[in-house]
Scaffold this active site. Sequence first.
Site, PDB file in Angstrom:
ATOM      1  CB  ALA A  19     -13.048  10.077  19.589  1.00 41.47           C
ATOM      2  CG  ASP A  36       4.021  -7.046   8.597  1.00 50.52           C
ATOM      3  OD1 ASP A  36       5.099  -6.864   9.028  1.00 50.52           O
ATOM      4  OD2 ASP A  36       3.144  -8.003   8.404  1.00 50.52           O
ATOM      5  CG  ASP A  58       1.719  -2.664  10.543  1.00 50.64           C
ATOM      6  OD1 ASP A  58       2.531  -1.939   9.876  1.00 50.64           O
ATOM      7  OD2 ASP A  58       1.098  -3.513  10.126  1.00 50.64           O
ATOM      8  CG  ASP A 110      -1.504  -0.112   8.059  1.00 46.84           C
ATOM      9  OD1 ASP A 110      -2.214   0.852   7.840  1.00 46.84           O
ATOM     10  OD2 ASP A 110      -1.236  -1.195   7.410  1.00 46.84           O
ATOM     11  NE  ARG A 116      -2.023  -4.951   5.874  1.00 46.87           N
ATOM     12  CZ  ARG A 116      -2.593  -4.926   4.533  1.00 46.87           C
ATOM     13  NH1 ARG A 116      -3.213  -6.101   4.304  1.00 46.87           N
ATOM     14  NH2 ARG A 116      -2.408  -4.318   3.317  1.00 46.87           N
ATOM     15  N   GLY A 155       0.890  -1.356  -0.008  1.00 50.86           N
ATOM     16  CA  GLY A 155       0.043   0.040  -0.014  1.00 50.86           C
ATOM     17  C   GLY A 155       0.736   1.370  -0.224  1.00 50.86           C
ATOM     18  NE  ARG A 163      -2.186  -4.724  -0.962  1.00 56.09           N
ATOM     19  CZ  ARG A 163      -1.681  -3.747   0.124  1.00 56.09           C
ATOM     20  NH1 ARG A 163      -0.677  -4.083   0.644  1.00 56.09           N
ATOM     21  NH2 ARG A 163      -2.568  -2.701   0.693  1.00 56.09           N
ATOM     22  CB  CYS A 164       4.086  -8.828  -7.141  1.00 56.26           C
ATOM     23  SG  CYS A 164       4.741  -9.811  -8.245  1.00 56.26           S
ATOM     24  CB  THR A 175       3.104   0.913   6.317  1.00 57.95           C
ATOM     25  OG1 THR A 175       1.480   0.940   6.690  1.00 57.95           O
ATOM     26  CG2 THR A 175       3.937   0.709   7.436  1.00 57.95           C
ATOM     27  CB  ALA A 214      15.700  11.020   0.815  1.00 59.90           C
TER      28      ALA A 214
HETATM   29  O1  F6P Z   1      -1.249  -1.170   4.969  1.00 63.97           O
HETATM   30  C1  F6P Z   1      -2.045   0.074   4.407  1.00 63.97           C
HETATM   31  C2  F6P Z   1      -3.302  -0.257   4.200  1.00 63.97           C
HETATM   32  O2  F6P Z   1      -4.020   1.106   3.831  1.00 63.97           O
HETATM   33  C3  F6P Z   1      -4.145  -0.749   5.275  1.00 63.97           C
HETATM   34  O3  F6P Z   1      -4.398   0.047   6.510  1.00 63.97           O
HETATM   35  C4  F6P Z   1      -5.490  -1.483   4.787  1.00 63.97           C
HETATM   36  O4  F6P Z   1      -5.860  -2.439   5.642  1.00 63.97           O
HETATM   37  C5  F6P Z   1      -4.812  -1.872   3.481  1.00 63.97           C
HETATM   38  O5  F6P Z   1      -3.780  -1.050   3.215  1.00 63.97           O
HETATM   39  C6  F6P Z   1      -5.556  -1.692   2.235  1.00 63.97           C
HETATM   40  O6  F6P Z   1      -5.187  -2.256   1.109  1.00 63.97           O
HETATM   41  P1  F6P Z   1      -5.743  -2.159  -0.398  1.00 63.97           P
HETATM   42  O7  F6P Z   1      -5.436  -0.714  -0.642  1.00 63.97           O
HETATM   43  O8  F6P Z   1      -5.081  -3.437  -0.999  1.00 63.97           O
HETATM   44  O9  F6P Z   1      -7.073  -2.222  -0.085  1.00 63.97           O
END
Ligand code: F6P
Length: 326
Positions: free
Chosen positions: A190, A106, A133, A131, A175, A14, A75-76, A129, A25
């Site tokens: 919130a 990841d 994570d 995320d 994710r 992603g 994503r390959c 990313t 850079a």
């Molecule tokens: O890893 C980044 C991310 O945006 C996640 O937060 C999400 O779950 C996923 O990618 C969505 O992936 P795609 O763009 O393939 O729907």
Amino acid sequence: MTKIKCIGILTSGGDSPGMNAAIRAVTRAAIYNEIDVKGIYKGYKGLITKEIVPFKTNNVSNIIQQGGTILKTARCMEFMSVEGRKMAYDNMMEAGIDALVVIGGDGSLTGARIFAQEFNIPIVGIPGTIDNDLYGTDTTIGYDTALNTIMEAVDKIRDTATSHERLFFIEVMGRNAGFLTLNGAIAVGAEDAIIPEISIEVDQLEQLIENGFRKTKNSSIVLVAESEVTGGAMGMAERVKKEYPQYDVRVTILGHIQRGGSPTASDRILASRMGAAAIDALLEDQRNVMVGIQNDQIVYVPFSKAIRNDKPINRALLGTLRMLSI
Ligand code: F6P
């Protein structure tokens, strides 16, 4: 130590805001150090389909402020097979590439780790990313921009939620991780955040209602992390409609808006530092590491640690959120 003469750079998985600043850079730091650069398009796929282009300093001009990735990403599936990786390796050798810099999350770094081990190639990863994570780095490229995007979107939803006295469940990406949701919830004030790390242990919705939810308020905003564990915003809304029909519930799924936009200053600076550090790593003969940042210092984290996927979330933040939303 063999001198690296040419690196390949790719973005994978992603996209995230700041990837372009990282590409810039890496390219410029490499050229500064007399290393040639080749841009590989569409992630690992481009290695298999030979979409490889020499990069000069002007290939990365005027991109620091752009969202997305000029190298494209994918994503390959083919790269997941031994045959696919062998083809990628052969094409890499044919293009004269001695080392790779992979910018991604990841899954992309997991691919990098396997590829590096199989063919004994130096690879340095840069965590790109939204995320956040990846273990071993306080933050990842794109996370800050995504947080700001979430904040701006939810601020707008707050206006209408207040006018109509409604309960909004707003679904946030991540994710399987709740970093964007929890910190986004604090940023927008919130009423609660529902995240997989905690929902797996307790029924957060039940807790929310039991704790006297909306005792002092007419409208509420709850951020929900996308995940099978939480059931997402739709799952929450369905439950509330059934179990607590007195509430006027609405759902917003923020979706891919969270991945776009011009990177914030923080993300541009982070990407610039990490990109330069990736070249330092290769010059120092480091291999199979991810560049990370800890307490504002650049660190190198072995792939095996970075992708362990158990980056701890600061649970105390949920207490802070709840305390401040009374
Ligand atoms: O890893 C980044 C991310 O945006 C996640 O937060 C999400 O779950 C996923 O990618 C969505 O992936 P795609 O763009 O393939 O729907």
